[in-house]
Motif scaffolding. Structure first.
Motif, PDB file in Angstrom:
ATOM      1  N   ASP A  84     -39.343  37.283  -8.338  1.00 15.21           N
ATOM      2  CA  ASP A  84     -38.738  37.675  -7.070  1.00 15.21           C
ATOM      3  C   ASP A  84     -38.157  39.090  -7.115  1.00 15.21           C
ATOM      4  O   ASP A  84     -38.058  39.750  -6.081  1.00 15.21           O
ATOM      5  CB  ASP A  84     -37.626  36.696  -6.677  1.00 15.21           C
ATOM      6  N   ASN A  85     -37.750  39.548  -8.293  1.00 18.47           N
ATOM      7  CA  ASN A  85     -37.038  40.821  -8.391  1.00 18.47           C
ATOM      8  C   ASN A  85     -37.804  41.929  -9.094  1.00 18.47           C
ATOM      9  O   ASN A  85     -37.301  43.051  -9.184  1.00 18.47           O
ATOM     10  CB  ASN A  85     -35.695  40.603  -9.092  1.00 18.47           C
ATOM     11  N   VAL A  86     -39.002  41.668  -9.579  1.00 17.97           N
ATOM     12  CA  VAL A  86     -39.737  42.695 -10.317  1.00 17.97           C
ATOM     13  C   VAL A  86     -40.146  43.849  -9.404  1.00 17.97           C
ATOM     14  O   VAL A  86     -40.139  45.008  -9.826  1.00 17.97           O
ATOM     15  CB  VAL A  86     -40.943  42.086 -11.064  1.00 17.97           C
ATOM     16  N   GLU A  87     -40.447  43.577  -8.156  1.00 18.29           N
ATOM     17  CA  GLU A  87     -40.822  44.637  -7.224  1.00 18.29           C
ATOM     18  C   GLU A  87     -39.649  45.580  -6.961  1.00 18.29           C
ATOM     19  O   GLU A  87     -39.820  46.794  -6.892  1.00 18.29           O
ATOM     20  CB  GLU A  87     -41.326  44.050  -5.902  1.00 18.29           C
ATOM     21  N   LEU A  88     -38.460  45.012  -6.818  1.00 20.60           N
ATOM     22  CA  LEU A  88     -37.266  45.820  -6.601  1.00 20.60           C
ATOM     23  C   LEU A  88     -36.978  46.705  -7.811  1.00 20.60           C
ATOM     24  O   LEU A  88     -36.717  47.901  -7.673  1.00 20.60           O
ATOM     25  CB  LEU A  88     -36.066  44.923  -6.310  1.00 20.60           C
ATOM     26  N   ALA A  89     -37.042  46.131  -8.991  1.00 21.40           N
ATOM     27  CA  ALA A  89     -36.805  46.903 -10.210  1.00 21.40           C
ATOM     28  C   ALA A  89     -37.878  47.973 -10.399  1.00 21.40           C
ATOM     29  O   ALA A  89     -37.580  49.098 -10.814  1.00 21.40           O
ATOM     30  CB  ALA A  89     -36.760  45.975 -11.421  1.00 21.40           C
ATOM     31  N   CYS A  90     -39.106  47.645 -10.074  1.00 23.18           N
ATOM     32  CA  CYS A  90     -40.204  48.613 -10.180  1.00 23.18           C
ATOM     33  C   CYS A  90     -39.999  49.756  -9.198  1.00 23.18           C
ATOM     34  O   CYS A  90     -40.235  50.926  -9.535  1.00 23.18           O
ATOM     35  CB  CYS A  90     -41.524  47.907  -9.930  1.00 23.18           C
ATOM     36  N   ASN A 108     -37.100  37.419 -20.047  1.00 28.00           N
ATOM     37  CA  ASN A 108     -36.388  37.172 -21.306  1.00 28.00           C
ATOM     38  C   ASN A 108     -34.877  37.312 -21.136  1.00 28.00           C
ATOM     39  O   ASN A 108     -34.109  36.484 -21.635  1.00 28.00           O
ATOM     40  CB  ASN A 108     -36.880  38.122 -22.401  1.00 28.00           C
ATOM     41  N   ASN A 109     -34.439  38.354 -20.448  1.00 21.61           N
ATOM     42  CA  ASN A 109     -32.997  38.565 -20.263  1.00 21.61           C
ATOM     43  C   ASN A 109     -32.372  37.488 -19.383  1.00 21.61           C
ATOM     44  O   ASN A 109     -31.250  37.028 -19.659  1.00 21.61           O
ATOM     45  CB  ASN A 109     -32.728  39.948 -19.689  1.00 21.61           C
ATOM     46  N   ILE A 110     -33.057  37.085 -18.347  1.00 21.59           N
ATOM     47  CA  ILE A 110     -32.534  36.024 -17.481  1.00 21.59           C
ATOM     48  C   ILE A 110     -32.471  34.706 -18.250  1.00 21.59           C
ATOM     49  O   ILE A 110     -31.478  33.968 -18.155  1.00 21.59           O
ATOM     50  CB  ILE A 110     -33.389  35.898 -16.198  1.00 21.59           C
ATOM     51  N   ARG A 111     -33.503  34.414 -19.013  1.00 20.84           N
ATOM     52  CA  ARG A 111     -33.526  33.186 -19.812  1.00 20.84           C
ATOM     53  C   ARG A 111     -32.350  33.170 -20.798  1.00 20.84           C
ATOM     54  O   ARG A 111     -31.645  32.170 -20.920  1.00 20.84           O
ATOM     55  CB  ARG A 111     -34.839  33.043 -20.573  1.00 20.84           C
ATOM     56  N   LYS A 112     -32.124  34.282 -21.483  1.00 21.46           N
ATOM     57  CA  LYS A 112     -31.007  34.360 -22.437  1.00 21.46           C
ATOM     58  C   LYS A 112     -29.669  34.171 -21.732  1.00 21.46           C
ATOM     59  O   LYS A 112     -28.777  33.484 -22.245  1.00 21.46           O
ATOM     60  CB  LYS A 112     -31.027  35.706 -23.163  1.00 21.46           C
ATOM     61  N   ALA A 113     -29.518  34.774 -20.567  1.00 26.27           N
ATOM     62  CA  ALA A 113     -28.266  34.643 -19.822  1.00 26.27           C
ATOM     63  C   ALA A 113     -28.047  33.190 -19.387  1.00 26.27           C
ATOM     64  O   ALA A 113     -26.928  32.667 -19.485  1.00 26.27           O
ATOM     65  CB  ALA A 113     -28.270  35.567 -18.611  1.00 26.27           C
ATOM     66  N   PHE A 114     -29.096  32.537 -18.912  1.00 27.38           N
ATOM     67  CA  PHE A 114     -28.977  31.135 -18.516  1.00 27.38           C
ATOM     68  C   PHE A 114     -28.651  30.246 -19.711  1.00 27.38           C
ATOM     69  O   PHE A 114     -27.812  29.354 -19.621  1.00 27.38           O
ATOM     70  CB  PHE A 114     -30.266  30.645 -17.858  1.00 27.38           C
ATOM     71  N   LEU A 115     -29.334  30.475 -20.822  1.00 27.15           N
ATOM     72  CA  LEU A 115     -29.100  29.639 -22.001  1.00 27.15           C
ATOM     73  C   LEU A 115     -27.674  29.787 -22.531  1.00 27.15           C
ATOM     74  O   LEU A 115     -27.080  28.813 -22.989  1.00 27.15           O
ATOM     75  CB  LEU A 115     -30.113  29.970 -23.099  1.00 27.15           C
ATOM     76  N   SER A 116     -27.128  30.994 -22.452  1.00 25.20           N
ATOM     77  CA  SER A 116     -25.757  31.177 -22.941  1.00 25.20           C
ATOM     78  C   SER A 116     -24.726  30.652 -21.948  1.00 25.20           C
ATOM     79  O   SER A 116     -23.653  30.200 -22.339  1.00 25.20           O
ATOM     80  CB  SER A 116     -25.498  32.648 -23.244  1.00 25.20           C
ATOM     81  N   ALA A 117     -25.031  30.675 -20.656  1.00 29.50           N
ATOM     82  CA  ALA A 117     -24.076  30.250 -19.639  1.00 29.50           C
ATOM     83  C   ALA A 117     -24.143  28.752 -19.361  1.00 29.50           C
ATOM     84  O   ALA A 117     -23.131  28.123 -19.061  1.00 29.50           O
ATOM     85  CB  ALA A 117     -24.300  31.021 -18.350  1.00 29.50           C
ATOM     86  N   GLN A 152     -41.742  40.873 -18.084  1.00 30.32           N
ATOM     87  CA  GLN A 152     -41.459  40.148 -19.321  1.00 30.32           C
ATOM     88  C   GLN A 152     -40.012  40.351 -19.760  1.00 30.32           C
ATOM     89  O   GLN A 152     -39.328  39.409 -20.155  1.00 30.32           O
ATOM     90  CB  GLN A 152     -42.422  40.610 -20.424  1.00 30.32           C
ATOM     91  N   THR A 153     -39.518  41.578 -19.684  1.00 32.04           N
ATOM     92  CA  THR A 153     -38.140  41.869 -20.078  1.00 32.04           C
ATOM     93  C   THR A 153     -37.145  41.164 -19.162  1.00 32.04           C
ATOM     94  O   THR A 153     -36.153  40.601 -19.631  1.00 32.04           O
ATOM     95  CB  THR A 153     -37.897  43.385 -20.049  1.00 32.04           C
ATOM     96  N   LEU A 154     -37.406  41.188 -17.856  1.00 32.55           N
ATOM     97  CA  LEU A 154     -36.527  40.486 -16.920  1.00 32.55           C
ATOM     98  C   LEU A 154     -36.483  38.993 -17.220  1.00 32.55           C
ATOM     99  O   LEU A 154     -35.403  38.389 -17.260  1.00 32.55           O
ATOM    100  CB  LEU A 154     -36.993  40.706 -15.482  1.00 32.55           C
ATOM    101  N   GLU A 189     -36.473  27.872 -17.965  1.00 34.82           N
ATOM    102  CA  GLU A 189     -37.652  28.754 -18.046  1.00 34.82           C
ATOM    103  C   GLU A 189     -38.262  28.967 -16.668  1.00 34.82           C
ATOM    104  O   GLU A 189     -38.589  30.093 -16.289  1.00 34.82           O
ATOM    105  CB  GLU A 189     -38.693  28.145 -18.996  1.00 34.82           C
ATOM    106  N   ALA A 190     -38.389  27.910 -15.885  1.00 34.70           N
ATOM    107  CA  ALA A 190     -38.959  28.021 -14.542  1.00 34.70           C
ATOM    108  C   ALA A 190     -38.071  28.889 -13.650  1.00 34.70           C
ATOM    109  O   ALA A 190     -38.575  29.735 -12.884  1.00 34.70           O
ATOM    110  CB  ALA A 190     -39.140  26.641 -13.931  1.00 34.70           C
ATOM    111  N   ALA A 191     -36.759  28.708 -13.744  1.00 36.39           N
ATOM    112  CA  ALA A 191     -35.836  29.506 -12.935  1.00 36.39           C
ATOM    113  C   ALA A 191     -35.886  30.978 -13.347  1.00 36.39           C
ATOM    114  O   ALA A 191     -35.868  31.872 -12.492  1.00 36.39           O
ATOM    115  CB  ALA A 191     -34.419  28.968 -13.075  1.00 36.39           C
ATOM    116  N   ALA A 192     -35.972  31.239 -14.655  1.00 35.34           N
ATOM    117  CA  ALA A 192     -36.043  32.622 -15.141  1.00 35.34           C
ATOM    118  C   ALA A 192     -37.318  33.301 -14.657  1.00 35.34           C
ATOM    119  O   ALA A 192     -37.286  34.464 -14.221  1.00 35.34           O
ATOM    120  CB  ALA A 192     -35.971  32.651 -16.665  1.00 35.34           C
ATOM    121  N   ILE A 193     -38.415  32.600 -14.714  1.00 35.29           N
ATOM    122  CA  ILE A 193     -39.692  33.165 -14.259  1.00 35.29           C
ATOM    123  C   ILE A 193     -39.650  33.423 -12.754  1.00 35.29           C
ATOM    124  O   ILE A 193     -40.084  34.477 -12.276  1.00 35.29           O
ATOM    125  CB  ILE A 193     -40.866  32.241 -14.638  1.00 35.29           C
ATOM    126  N   GLN A 194     -39.097  32.481 -11.996  1.00 36.13           N
ATOM    127  CA  GLN A 194     -39.017  32.646 -10.544  1.00 36.13           C
ATOM    128  C   GLN A 194     -38.128  33.830 -10.173  1.00 36.13           C
ATOM    129  O   GLN A 194     -38.493  34.657  -9.328  1.00 36.13           O
ATOM    130  CB  GLN A 194     -38.487  31.365  -9.886  1.00 36.13           C
TER     131      GLN A 194
END
Length: 131
Positions: free
Chosen positions: A91-97, A62-71, A58-60, A82-87
């Motif tokens: 894709d990266n939650v396992e690495l962060a975990c 939200n942060n990706i969505r905010k970064a995309f919206l500002s950029a 969820q945190t990833l 939203e779809a790109a942020a979720i994807q």
């Protein structure tokens, strides 16, 4: 950080109690230390994995969505962002975990050493005295 600290605290307490019980009559402090290290690393990594995955995802997102919206202004639609942020998050939650698990395992080893230092020292002194 809160996930790591909580996982380490629970794993160290559990490991301390189990190792003290299981190795109560074992005079070899090295075997006791090795068992404590292995147990606390597995417990803390497992706790971190179980507790962090959903909130991390969820945190990833939200942060990706905010970064995309500002950029990206005026370009893609909100649904595309939203779809790109979720994807990206999925894709990266396992690495962060895995990083959080590794951090928890590394922090738990010195903590269990600190908490069980008297047990280790007592066994070493007894062995050195010939007992």
């Amino acid at each position: 950080q809160p996930v790591v600290d909580r996982s380490v605290r629970i794993a160290v307490t559990t490991t301390e109690q189990i190792v003290r019980k299981d190795f109560g009559l074992d005079p070899d402090e090295n075997r006791m230390r090795t068992a404590a290290h292995q147990m606390v690393r597995y417990l803390s990594a497992g706790m971190a994995m179980i507790t962090c995955k959903d909130s991390l995802s969820q945190t990833l997102t939200n942060n990706i969505r905010k970064a995309f919206l500002s950029a990206l202004t005026g370009g893609p639609s909100y649904q595309d962002i939203e779809a790109a942020a979720i994807q990206l998050s999925n894709d990266n939650v396992e690495l962060a975990c895995a990083f959080i698990q590794k951090t928890a395992a590394e922090k738990s080893t010195p903590e269990v050493d600190r908490r069980m230092a008297t047990e280790f020292d007592t066994r070493k002194m007894t062995r050195d005295e010939g007992g």
